[in-house]
Design an enzyme around this catalytic site. Structure first.
Site, mmCIF file in Angstrom:
data_model
loop_
_atom_site.group_PDB
_atom_site.id
_atom_site.type_symbol
_atom_site.label_atom_id
_atom_site.label_comp_id
_atom_site.label_asym_id
_atom_site.label_seq_id
_atom_site.Cartn_x
_atom_site.Cartn_y
_atom_site.Cartn_z
ATOM 1 N N SER A 163 4.047 48.038 -22.519
ATOM 2 C CA SER A 163 2.780 48.671 -22.905
ATOM 3 C C SER A 163 2.494 49.836 -21.965
ATOM 4 C CB SER A 163 1.662 47.615 -22.793
ATOM 5 O OG SER A 163 0.409 48.226 -22.892
ATOM 6 N N TYR A 176 -3.504 41.367 -18.389
ATOM 7 C CA TYR A 176 -2.622 41.942 -19.406
ATOM 8 C C TYR A 176 -1.787 43.067 -18.785
ATOM 9 C CZ TYR A 176 -1.314 43.931 -23.992
ATOM 10 O OH TYR A 176 -0.626 44.410 -25.087
HETATM 11 P P1 NAD Z 1 -0.899 40.897 -32.917
HETATM 12 O O1 NAD Z 1 -2.010 40.121 -32.307
HETATM 13 O O2 NAD Z 1 -1.075 41.477 -34.277
HETATM 14 O O3 NAD Z 1 0.438 40.014 -32.889
HETATM 15 C C1 NAD Z 1 0.766 39.067 -31.911
HETATM 16 C C2 NAD Z 1 1.345 37.847 -32.606
HETATM 17 O O4 NAD Z 1 1.750 36.901 -31.600
HETATM 18 C C3 NAD Z 1 0.325 37.126 -33.505
HETATM 19 O O5 NAD Z 1 0.841 36.956 -34.810
HETATM 20 C C4 NAD Z 1 0.114 35.774 -32.823
HETATM 21 O O6 NAD Z 1 -0.132 34.709 -33.714
HETATM 22 C C5 NAD Z 1 1.443 35.601 -32.094
HETATM 23 N N1 NAD Z 1 1.308 34.643 -30.996
HETATM 24 C C6 NAD Z 1 0.286 34.549 -30.114
HETATM 25 N N2 NAD Z 1 0.478 33.516 -29.292
HETATM 26 C C7 NAD Z 1 1.657 32.939 -29.657
HETATM 27 C C8 NAD Z 1 2.395 31.827 -29.177
HETATM 28 N N3 NAD Z 1 1.960 31.110 -28.139
HETATM 29 N N4 NAD Z 1 3.544 31.512 -29.798
HETATM 30 C C9 NAD Z 1 3.989 32.240 -30.842
HETATM 31 N N5 NAD Z 1 3.346 33.305 -31.336
HETATM 32 C C10 NAD Z 1 2.182 33.653 -30.752
HETATM 33 O O7 NAD Z 1 -0.574 42.050 -31.874
HETATM 34 P P2 NAD Z 1 0.406 43.293 -31.945
HETATM 35 O O8 NAD Z 1 -0.394 44.467 -31.579
HETATM 36 O O9 NAD Z 1 1.226 43.302 -33.185
HETATM 37 O O10 NAD Z 1 1.288 42.949 -30.666
HETATM 38 C C11 NAD Z 1 2.685 42.800 -30.653
HETATM 39 C C12 NAD Z 1 3.161 43.081 -29.227
HETATM 40 O O11 NAD Z 1 2.952 44.457 -28.916
HETATM 41 C C13 NAD Z 1 2.418 42.296 -28.135
HETATM 42 O O12 NAD Z 1 3.314 41.943 -27.117
HETATM 43 C C14 NAD Z 1 1.420 43.302 -27.612
HETATM 44 O O13 NAD Z 1 1.029 42.986 -26.309
HETATM 45 C C15 NAD Z 1 2.250 44.565 -27.689
HETATM 46 N N6 NAD Z 1 1.526 45.829 -27.668
HETATM 47 C C16 NAD Z 1 0.601 46.160 -28.636
HETATM 48 C C17 NAD Z 1 -0.036 47.405 -28.577
HETATM 49 C C18 NAD Z 1 -1.050 47.841 -29.613
HETATM 50 O O14 NAD Z 1 -1.614 48.943 -29.488
HETATM 51 N N7 NAD Z 1 -1.301 47.044 -30.626
HETATM 52 C C19 NAD Z 1 0.248 48.281 -27.546
HETATM 53 C C20 NAD Z 1 1.184 47.911 -26.587
HETATM 54 C C21 NAD Z 1 1.818 46.693 -26.658
#
Ligand code: NAD
Length: 280
Positions: A163, A176
Site C-alpha cells: 500500500s 495498517y
Molecule cells: P476489500 O475489503 O474489498 O477485500 C478484502 C477481502 O478480504 C474481503 O472480501 C474480506 O472478506 C476478506 N477477508 C478479511 N478477513 C479475512 C480473513 N480473516 N480470511 C479470509 N479473508 C478475509 O478490500 P480491497 O480494497 O479489495 O483490499 C484488497 C487488498 O488490497 C487488501 O490487502 C488491502 O489492504 C489492499 N489495498 C487496498 C487499497 C484500496 O485503495 N482499496 C489500497 C492499498 C492496498
C-alpha cells in the site's frame, strides 16, 4: 476489459481475499488466461457469487470459505484445492484491510482538543492486533502453506498487496501502515529466501481505490468527499482515484513468466503518482 492477454492454462492460482473488490477483479481477469482459480475468503457468499460469474464466462474457479488467520483452516483448504484443482503455482495474498478500531479520529495530537475524540491513547489493543494480524499474518500464513506446492516446480510466484502507507505512513492508521510496511519488507525477504527455488515474490502497492474497507473514510453519509479525500486527490498528481481495472496490467506483468522472469523482490506502485509527489 483486460489490457493484454497472457496464457496461464493449467496453472493453479490461489487468491485470498477473492471476495473483496480488488481481488474480485483480479480473479475475473485471471480467469481469462485459462488458469484454474481457487477463490478464498471468509465471506462465503461473495466467493460463491464470484465462482458462478466466472463459470458462466467459461472460466475455471472454485470457492473455498477460509480464514487466512488460521493455519488449520488453511491446511484443510489446501488439501481440498490439491484434490480439486491441483498444486498451487501462483499465490495472490489479497486478504487485508483496515478497521475503525485501529483508526484515530485525530491526524495530529492536540492536548487542547480531546473531547469525544479517539486519539492514539484510546486505540483498542485488540483492534490494533486485529489489523496487524489480518494484513501481516494473513499474508505470512497462506504463504507458509501454499508455497510448499511450488518447491521444485518451474514458473511459480507469489504476489502480495502492499500500500502507499508502506512508503510513508498515512495519518490515523498506525497499525495498517506498519503492517503494510511489513508486507513490503516480507516481499523482499521471501524473494531472497526462495532464490534457489526460483519462486519469484513481488508486490503491488495500489494508490487510492474506493473499496469497502476505505469508503467510510473517503465519503460522508451523503456521499460527499471528506476532507481526507480532498487531501488524497491534492497529493495525487493524476488528481483522481484509481479504477480497479488499472491494476490488471501490473498484475499480468508480474504473473507472466515471459515478461518478468528476472523480476523478484519488488513492490510496484500503481498510484497516479502519489508516491512520487512530495506535496510541494
Ligand atoms: P476489500 O475489503 O474489498 O477485500 C478484502 C477481502 O478480504 C474481503 O472480501 C474480506 O472478506 C476478506 N477477508 C478479511 N478477513 C479475512 C480473513 N480473516 N480470511 C479470509 N479473508 C478475509 O478490500 P480491497 O480494497 O479489495 O483490499 C484488497 C487488498 O488490497 C487488501 O490487502 C488491502 O489492504 C489492499 N489495498 C487496498 C487499497 C484500496 O485503495 N482499496 C489500497 C492499498 C492496498
Amino acid at each position: 476489459m483486460i489490457p493484454f492477454e497472457i496464457d496461464l492454462k493449467n496453472k493453479v492460482v490461489v487468491i485470498t481475499g477473492a471476495g473483496g473488490i480488488i481481488c474480485n477483479a483480479f480473479a475475473k481477469a485471471i480467469a481469462k488466461t485459462g488458469a484454474k482459480i481457487a477463490l478464498l475468503d471468509i465471506n462465503e457468499e461473495a466467493i460463491m457469487q464470484l465462482e458462478n460469474e466466472i463459470l458462466k464466462e467459461k472460466g475455471i474457479a472454485k470457492a473455498y470459505k477460509c480464514n487466512v488467520l488460521s493455519s488449520e483452516s488453511l491446511r484443510n483448504i489446501h488439501d481440498k484445492i490439491k484434490n480439486d484443482l491441483g498444486a498451487c503455482d501462483v499465490l495472490i495474498n489479497g486478504a487485508g484491510g483496515n478497521n475503525s478500531k485501529a483508526t484515530t479520529d485525530d491526524e495530529y495530537y492536540d492536548r487542547n482538543n480531546l473531547n469525544e475524540i479517539k486519539t492514539f491513547y484510546d486505540l483498542d489493543e485488540e483492534g490494533i492486533r486485529f489489523v496487524f494480524d489480518l494484513n501481516f499474518m494473513g499474508t505470512l500464513l497462506p504463504t507458509q502453506i501454499f508455497s510448499k506446492d511450488m518447491i521444485g516446480k518451474k514458473g511459480c510466484s507469489i504476489i502480495n498487496i502492499s500500500s502507499m502507507n508502506a512508503y510513508t505512513p498515512l495519518t490515523k492508521i498506525p497499525a495498517y501502515s506498519a503492517a503494510k510496511a511489513g508486507i513490503s519488507n516480507f516481499t523482499q525477504w521471501l524473494a531472497v529466501y526462495f532464490k534457489n527455488e526460483n519462486i519469484r515474490c513481488n508486490a503491488i502497492a495500489p494508490g487510492f481505490f474506493v473499496t469497502k474497507q476505505n469508503e467510510k473514510m473517503l465519503f460522508n453519509q451523503m456521499g460527499e468527499p471528506t476532507e481526507r479525500t480532498k487531501k488524497i486527490l491534492n497529493n495525487t498528481p493524476m488528481n483522481r482515484f484509481g479504477n480497479i481495472d488499472e491494476l490488471i496490467g501490473t498484475l499480468f506483468y508480474l504473473l507472466c513468466e515471459d515478461a518478468s522472469s528476472f523480476v523478484t523482490g519488488i513492490v510496484i506502485p500503481v498510484d497516479g503518482g502519489f508516491s512520487a509527489y512530495s506535496g510541494v
